[in-house]
Design a protein around this motif. Structure first.
Motif, PDB file in Angstrom:
ATOM      1  N   VAL A 190       4.869   6.316  -1.413  1.00  0.00           N
ATOM      2  CA  VAL A 190       5.428   6.761  -0.139  1.00  0.00           C
ATOM      3  C   VAL A 190       6.802   6.148   0.106  1.00  0.00           C
ATOM      4  CG1 VAL A 190       5.062   6.840   2.365  1.00  0.00           C
ATOM      5  CG2 VAL A 190       3.106   7.020   0.805  1.00  0.00           C
ATOM      6  N   ILE A 191       6.963   4.890  -0.267  1.00  0.00           N
ATOM      7  CA  ILE A 191       8.245   4.210  -0.084  1.00  0.00           C
ATOM      8  C   ILE A 191       8.734   3.637  -1.404  1.00  0.00           C
ATOM      9  CG2 ILE A 191       7.794   3.644   2.336  1.00  0.00           C
ATOM     10  CD1 ILE A 191       7.176   0.756   1.435  1.00  0.00           C
ATOM     11  N   ILE A 192      10.007   3.323  -1.424  1.00  0.00           N
ATOM     12  CA  ILE A 192      10.671   2.724  -2.584  1.00  0.00           C
ATOM     13  C   ILE A 192      11.348   1.448  -2.105  1.00  0.00           C
ATOM     14  CG2 ILE A 192      12.478   3.040  -4.314  1.00  0.00           C
ATOM     15  CD1 ILE A 192      12.135   6.104  -3.768  1.00  0.00           C
ATOM     16  N   GLY A 193      11.213   0.383  -2.883  1.00  0.00           N
ATOM     17  CA  GLY A 193      11.891  -0.872  -2.575  1.00  0.00           C
ATOM     18  C   GLY A 193      13.033  -1.106  -3.541  1.00  0.00           C
ATOM     19  N   LYS A 194      14.191  -1.460  -3.005  1.00  0.00           N
ATOM     20  CA  LYS A 194      15.367  -1.729  -3.835  1.00  0.00           C
ATOM     21  C   LYS A 194      15.903  -3.110  -3.490  1.00  0.00           C
ATOM     22  CE  LYS A 194      16.617   3.095  -4.253  1.00  0.00           C
ATOM     23  NZ  LYS A 194      17.605   4.133  -3.997  1.00  0.00           N
ATOM     24  N   LYS A 195      16.010  -3.937  -4.518  1.00  0.00           N
ATOM     25  CA  LYS A 195      16.481  -5.318  -4.337  1.00  0.00           C
ATOM     26  C   LYS A 195      17.971  -5.325  -4.023  1.00  0.00           C
ATOM     27  CE  LYS A 195      15.474  -9.836  -5.734  1.00  0.00           C
ATOM     28  NZ  LYS A 195      15.309 -10.535  -4.488  1.00  0.00           N
ATOM     29  N   ARG A 196      18.330  -6.089  -2.993  1.00  0.00           N
ATOM     30  CA  ARG A 196      19.725  -6.277  -2.604  1.00  0.00           C
ATOM     31  C   ARG A 196      19.918  -7.766  -2.346  1.00  0.00           C
ATOM     32  NH1 ARG A 196      21.853  -6.666   2.678  1.00  0.00           N
ATOM     33  NH2 ARG A 196      19.850  -5.918   3.457  1.00  0.00           N
ATOM     34  N   SER A 197      20.492  -8.446  -3.311  1.00  0.00           N
ATOM     35  CA  SER A 197      20.687  -9.879  -3.205  1.00  0.00           C
ATOM     36  C   SER A 197      19.348 -10.559  -2.986  1.00  0.00           C
ATOM     37  CB  SER A 197      21.698 -10.171  -2.098  1.00  0.00           C
ATOM     38  OG  SER A 197      22.033 -11.524  -2.051  1.00  0.00           O
ATOM     39  N   GLN A 198      19.186 -11.238  -1.859  1.00  0.00           N
ATOM     40  CA  GLN A 198      17.928 -11.929  -1.591  1.00  0.00           C
ATOM     41  C   GLN A 198      16.940 -11.081  -0.788  1.00  0.00           C
ATOM     42  OE1 GLN A 198      20.030 -15.071   0.273  1.00  0.00           O
ATOM     43  NE2 GLN A 198      19.425 -14.478   2.340  1.00  0.00           N
ATOM     44  N   TRP A 199      17.327  -9.863  -0.412  1.00  0.00           N
ATOM     45  CA  TRP A 199      16.485  -8.987   0.377  1.00  0.00           C
ATOM     46  C   TRP A 199      15.989  -7.813  -0.464  1.00  0.00           C
ATOM     47  CZ3 TRP A 199      21.338 -10.455   2.431  1.00  0.00           C
ATOM     48  CH2 TRP A 199      21.267 -11.390   3.470  1.00  0.00           C
ATOM     49  N   VAL A 200      14.958  -7.158   0.053  1.00  0.00           N
ATOM     50  CA  VAL A 200      14.503  -5.890  -0.509  1.00  0.00           C
ATOM     51  C   VAL A 200      14.634  -4.862   0.601  1.00  0.00           C
ATOM     52  CG1 VAL A 200      12.577  -4.601  -1.479  1.00  0.00           C
ATOM     53  CG2 VAL A 200      12.895  -7.000  -2.103  1.00  0.00           C
ATOM     54  N   ASP A 201      15.369  -3.801   0.306  1.00  0.00           N
ATOM     55  CA  ASP A 201      15.516  -2.698   1.254  1.00  0.00           C
ATOM     56  C   ASP A 201      14.474  -1.639   0.908  1.00  0.00           C
ATOM     57  OD1 ASP A 201      17.745  -3.687   2.665  1.00  0.00           O
ATOM     58  OD2 ASP A 201      19.106  -2.968   1.120  1.00  0.00           O
ATOM     59  N   TYR A 202      13.830  -1.110   1.931  1.00  0.00           N
ATOM     60  CA  TYR A 202      12.825  -0.072   1.731  1.00  0.00           C
ATOM     61  C   TYR A 202      13.313   1.237   2.320  1.00  0.00           C
ATOM     62  CZ  TYR A 202       9.526  -3.554   0.175  1.00  0.00           C
ATOM     63  OH  TYR A 202       8.900  -4.540  -0.543  1.00  0.00           O
ATOM     64  N   GLU A 203      12.907   2.312   1.682  1.00  0.00           N
ATOM     65  CA  GLU A 203      13.201   3.647   2.176  1.00  0.00           C
ATOM     66  C   GLU A 203      12.052   4.567   1.807  1.00  0.00           C
ATOM     67  OE1 GLU A 203      16.305   5.867  -0.190  1.00  0.00           O
ATOM     68  OE2 GLU A 203      16.546   3.864  -1.058  1.00  0.00           O
ATOM     69  N   ILE A 204      11.928   5.681   2.527  1.00  0.00           N
ATOM     70  CA  ILE A 204      10.882   6.641   2.224  1.00  0.00           C
ATOM     71  C   ILE A 204      11.304   7.443   1.002  1.00  0.00           C
ATOM     72  CG2 ILE A 204       9.622   8.672   3.040  1.00  0.00           C
ATOM     73  CD1 ILE A 204       9.889   7.602   5.853  1.00  0.00           C
ATOM     74  N   SER A 205      10.373   7.687   0.121  1.00  0.00           N
ATOM     75  CA  SER A 205      10.618   8.475  -1.081  1.00  0.00           C
ATOM     76  C   SER A 205      10.809   9.948  -0.705  1.00  0.00           C
ATOM     77  CB  SER A 205       9.431   8.338  -2.041  1.00  0.00           C
ATOM     78  OG  SER A 205       9.480   9.331  -3.026  1.00  0.00           O
ATOM     79  N   GLU A 206      11.950  10.492  -1.066  1.00  0.00           N
ATOM     80  CA  GLU A 206      12.215  11.910  -0.808  1.00  0.00           C
ATOM     81  C   GLU A 206      11.227  12.783  -1.566  1.00  0.00           C
ATOM     82  OE1 GLU A 206      14.196  13.445   1.382  1.00  0.00           O
ATOM     83  OE2 GLU A 206      14.673  11.445   2.130  1.00  0.00           O
ATOM     84  N   LYS A 234       0.835  -1.204   0.000  1.00  0.00           N
ATOM     85  CA  LYS A 234       0.000   0.000   0.000  1.00  0.00           C
ATOM     86  C   LYS A 234       0.869   1.253   0.000  1.00  0.00           C
ATOM     87  CE  LYS A 234      -4.208  -1.822   2.012  1.00  0.00           C
ATOM     88  NZ  LYS A 234      -5.218  -1.721   3.050  1.00  0.00           N
ATOM     89  N   LEU A 235       1.910   1.248   0.817  1.00  0.00           N
ATOM     90  CA  LEU A 235       2.816   2.398   0.872  1.00  0.00           C
ATOM     91  C   LEU A 235       3.570   2.571  -0.440  1.00  0.00           C
ATOM     92  CD1 LEU A 235       4.193   1.870   4.481  1.00  0.00           C
ATOM     93  CD2 LEU A 235       2.735   3.771   3.725  1.00  0.00           C
ATOM     94  N   LYS A 236       3.984   1.466  -1.016  1.00  0.00           N
ATOM     95  CA  LYS A 236       4.732   1.507  -2.268  1.00  0.00           C
ATOM     96  C   LYS A 236       3.844   1.977  -3.423  1.00  0.00           C
ATOM     97  CE  LYS A 236       7.905  -1.412  -4.851  1.00  0.00           C
ATOM     98  NZ  LYS A 236       8.457  -2.754  -4.989  1.00  0.00           N
TER      99      LYS A 236
END
Length: 103
Positions: free
Chosen positions: A53-69, A47-49
């Motif tokens: 509101v947030i952005i997900g970035k794939k890192r290997s087997q994980w997804v890192d999330y951060e708030i969209s500037e 919902k946030l994505k």
């Protein structure tokens, strides 16, 4: 989705609080801190994505999330809430728990 409706959910505000204070955070850390199962957490993250509101970035087997500037620039009131208003016990405990949790 209306921004106020989106952020009115306590779990989504807890997610935003963690992301605002920790920058990039993976799903496994959010699961541990929030005590949500993967399915429930994914629903909130989606919902946030979807709302930008947030952005997900794939890192290997994980997804890192951060708030969209960009989102914060367009919604100053949300940025102000995150910077000054989240002083409740649950929000402070979440931040304390980020100190000892890593992927």
């Amino acid at each position: 989705m209306d921004i106020l409706k989106l952020i009115s959910d306590i779990n989504r505000m807890r997610i935003l609080n963690i992301l605002h204070n920790k920058n990039k955070t993976c799903v496994c850390v959010l699961e541990d801190i929030l005590g949500l199962n993967q399915s429930n957490l994914s629903r909130h993250l989606n919902k946030l994505k979807k709302a930008g509101v947030i952005i997900g970035k794939k890192r290997s087997q994980w997804v890192d999330y951060e708030i969209s500037e960009e989102f914060l620039e367009e919604n100053h009131f949300v940025k102000e809430i995150l910077e000054t208003r989240l002083t409740g016990k649950i929000f402070l405990e979440d931040l304390k728990n980020t100190e000892c949790t890593e992927c």
